[in-house]
Design a protein around this motif. Sequence first.
Motif, PDB file in Angstrom:
ATOM      1  N   GLU A 325       1.052  -1.269   0.118  1.00 46.66           N
ATOM      2  CA  GLU A 325      -0.065   0.112   0.107  1.00 46.66           C
ATOM      3  C   GLU A 325       0.847   1.308   0.094  1.00 46.66           C
ATOM      4  N   PRO A 326       0.506   2.241  -0.539  1.00 43.74           N
ATOM      5  CA  PRO A 326       1.269   3.556  -0.359  1.00 43.74           C
ATOM      6  C   PRO A 326       1.540   4.026   0.956  1.00 43.74           C
ATOM      7  N   VAL A 327       2.524   4.848   1.197  1.00 40.70           N
ATOM      8  CA  VAL A 327       3.030   5.397   2.196  1.00 40.70           C
ATOM      9  C   VAL A 327       3.068   6.817   2.236  1.00 40.70           C
ATOM     10  N   PHE A 328       2.013   7.669   2.703  1.00 35.61           N
ATOM     11  CA  PHE A 328       2.161   9.012   2.748  1.00 35.61           C
ATOM     12  C   PHE A 328       2.908   9.624   4.137  1.00 35.61           C
ATOM     13  N   PHE A 329       4.239   9.627   3.831  1.00 38.55           N
ATOM     14  CA  PHE A 329       4.897  10.122   4.862  1.00 38.55           C
ATOM     15  C   PHE A 329       4.945  11.350   5.573  1.00 38.55           C
ATOM     16  N   HIS A 330       4.426  11.326   6.764  1.00 39.87           N
ATOM     17  CA  HIS A 330       4.196  12.720   7.291  1.00 39.87           C
ATOM     18  C   HIS A 330       4.897  12.516   8.844  1.00 39.87           C
ATOM     19  N   ILE A 331       5.314  13.733   9.342  1.00 40.12           N
ATOM     20  CA  ILE A 331       5.504  13.984  10.578  1.00 40.12           C
ATOM     21  C   ILE A 331       4.744  15.012  11.328  1.00 40.12           C
ATOM     22  N   VAL A 332       3.866  14.676  12.109  1.00 34.72           N
ATOM     23  CA  VAL A 332       2.970  15.647  12.696  1.00 34.72           C
ATOM     24  C   VAL A 332       3.802  16.804  13.510  1.00 34.72           C
ATOM     25  N   GLY A 333       3.550  17.974  13.086  1.00 30.66           N
ATOM     26  CA  GLY A 333       4.299  19.208  13.941  1.00 30.66           C
ATOM     27  C   GLY A 333       5.721  19.308  13.303  1.00 30.66           C
ATOM     28  N   GLU A 334       5.802  18.568  12.173  1.00 26.30           N
ATOM     29  CA  GLU A 334       7.287  18.896  11.649  1.00 26.30           C
ATOM     30  C   GLU A 334       7.125  19.196  10.103  1.00 26.30           C
ATOM     31  N   ILE A 335       8.398  19.726   9.534  1.00 28.19           N
ATOM     32  CA  ILE A 335       8.321  19.783   8.131  1.00 28.19           C
ATOM     33  C   ILE A 335       9.593  19.047   7.623  1.00 28.19           C
ATOM     34  N   LEU A 336       9.272  18.067   6.454  1.00 32.51           N
ATOM     35  CA  LEU A 336      10.606  17.451   6.171  1.00 32.51           C
ATOM     36  C   LEU A 336      11.571  18.171   5.489  1.00 32.51           C
ATOM     37  N   ASP A 337      12.911  18.612   6.218  1.00 30.21           N
ATOM     38  CA  ASP A 337      13.730  19.627   5.565  1.00 30.21           C
ATOM     39  C   ASP A 337      14.217  19.225   4.224  1.00 30.21           C
ATOM     40  N   ARG A 338      14.427  18.134   3.837  1.00 31.25           N
ATOM     41  CA  ARG A 338      14.912  17.532   2.660  1.00 31.25           C
ATOM     42  C   ARG A 338      14.655  16.235   2.366  1.00 31.25           C
ATOM     43  N   VAL A 339      14.244  15.812   0.988  1.00 28.48           N
ATOM     44  CA  VAL A 339      13.915  14.436   0.723  1.00 28.48           C
ATOM     45  C   VAL A 339      14.977  14.091  -0.378  1.00 28.48           C
ATOM     46  N   VAL A 340      15.779  12.970  -0.153  1.00 25.81           N
ATOM     47  CA  VAL A 340      16.676  12.482  -1.156  1.00 25.81           C
ATOM     48  C   VAL A 340      16.297  10.987  -1.436  1.00 25.81           C
ATOM     49  N   GLN A 341      16.368  10.816  -2.926  1.00 26.74           N
ATOM     50  CA  GLN A 341      16.196   9.482  -3.372  1.00 26.74           C
ATOM     51  C   GLN A 341      17.525   9.322  -4.153  1.00 26.74           C
TER      52      GLN A 341
END
Length: 484
Positions: A325-341
């Motif tokens: 199933e898809p993952v909608f990755f989120h952290i409540v109260g935070e912003i993902l500062d950088r996403v690397v793939q």
Amino acid sequence: MIDFMNKRYTMLFTIAAVAVMGATLFGSTYTQTQISGQSIDMSQMKHDMMDKIRDMGGLQLVMPQAFAETDCGALADTGRTVVEFNLTGTSVSLPIMGGESYNAMTFSGQVPGPTLRVTQGDVVKMTLTIPDDEITAHGNDMHASQISALEFDSINPGESKTFCYIAESAGVFKYHCSGVHLAGMDAHVLSGMYGIAIVDPINGYKKLMVEKTSISSGKVSMDRQFYDADALEFTLQFNQLYLTDGNYDMSKMMSHQNTATVINGMQFGYTPNMAHNLLIKGDVDADFFVVQPWKGLELKQYQSQLMYVENGQHVRLFVENQGNEPVFFHIVGEILDRVVQGNRVQSAATETWLLGGSQNMIVDLVFDEPGVYALVNHDYAAIYSGALALFVAGDPFDLNPVLIEAGIIQTPVTSYAYVLGNPSDAVPPVGMNSIAHPAINIHGLYTDDVASEMAASGDYAVLWDIIPQVAGPITDALKALGRT
Ligand SMILES: [Cu+2]
């Protein structure tokens, strides 16, 4: 089109007709589906399609080069670093929420399997061993490899096989059981046979830049903040369970009706336990979070733990969606500062990032404020079925005075990891830009044998032994400080 949905799946037709051993032979409660591949009622399928699959010899012959294998001897002499990675394929019973257990399949007695960590350009020498008494064959498809070679087929009980490859691409890559000649791959993977390889970039990780603003003389302006590449690291692997009576149920998988959503193999595995109840509420039984399903000391390695970070610290998360199933990755109260793939920046300052099945990312972030932050798969069905884990940054509960009064620490600490440690199943092996965790406790979907070995190594905090010893002093300290 073939309509698989809403059909009854029975044992009428085996896609890839490769049964190795029957469950009944060993008195096991594993289903035939798990052990030898799935059997589906294909009576509704068009007949010519069934013939086509038969003519091809099943799925086995459709993907002859799916598994990389090359000459380990030749690669060993090239001057590259050779990293050995030894796995054992074993079927075991492991707990699920609610005091139940399920028939799991594992690499080396743990879910997820051991994390491999290498540097880009290293040679990985992977050996998979299947014990004599194992109920089925297993394979291993390592996504970090990309060599078109002969075949790395499934390995029968009592056998062992090695293959080598150069880890050419940096990033996070899943590995997973490839079933019995590919049949039953879904059953084996969704019963627990998965893990990750982390391939560190040969030139190291990049500094993290976070855009902030500052105010001076009434004027708001850009204030970029830079963090060193070294980071405190965690691994988070998402998956689902599709169970009926503790066994993998293919019909539930086909209709995407998962019975549990897990992070590193467990539902709600990173939520408060009795020690947190005591420290924060003065009572081991005073639950203060919406779900605390794994809180008894008798649960030992399964007792829930929290993940602790410092404020202002560069945190790096290695994330893999192992599931269906898809993952909608989120952290409540935070912003993902950088996403690397794949060692390329995909996004910055983003709220949520989507991972499809078998997709990964590295998230860099900094927790600026003391607090509790809930990491979720922001699909409500996933949250309520287990995809929720808590980070605690700094000292939001003002516990330093309690810990000092109780004589557990002498001076204030910047995160609770210095006292309780971080959970072992979320901590990867050390890499080139790792900040060492202050302490690591034993937590994870491990067999008792694996947990005992870890405890005997002396490298980990054994909280189920330590907490009873400090409970009295903590209780006294809470009283002395007027907190109870
Ligand atoms: Cu397997």
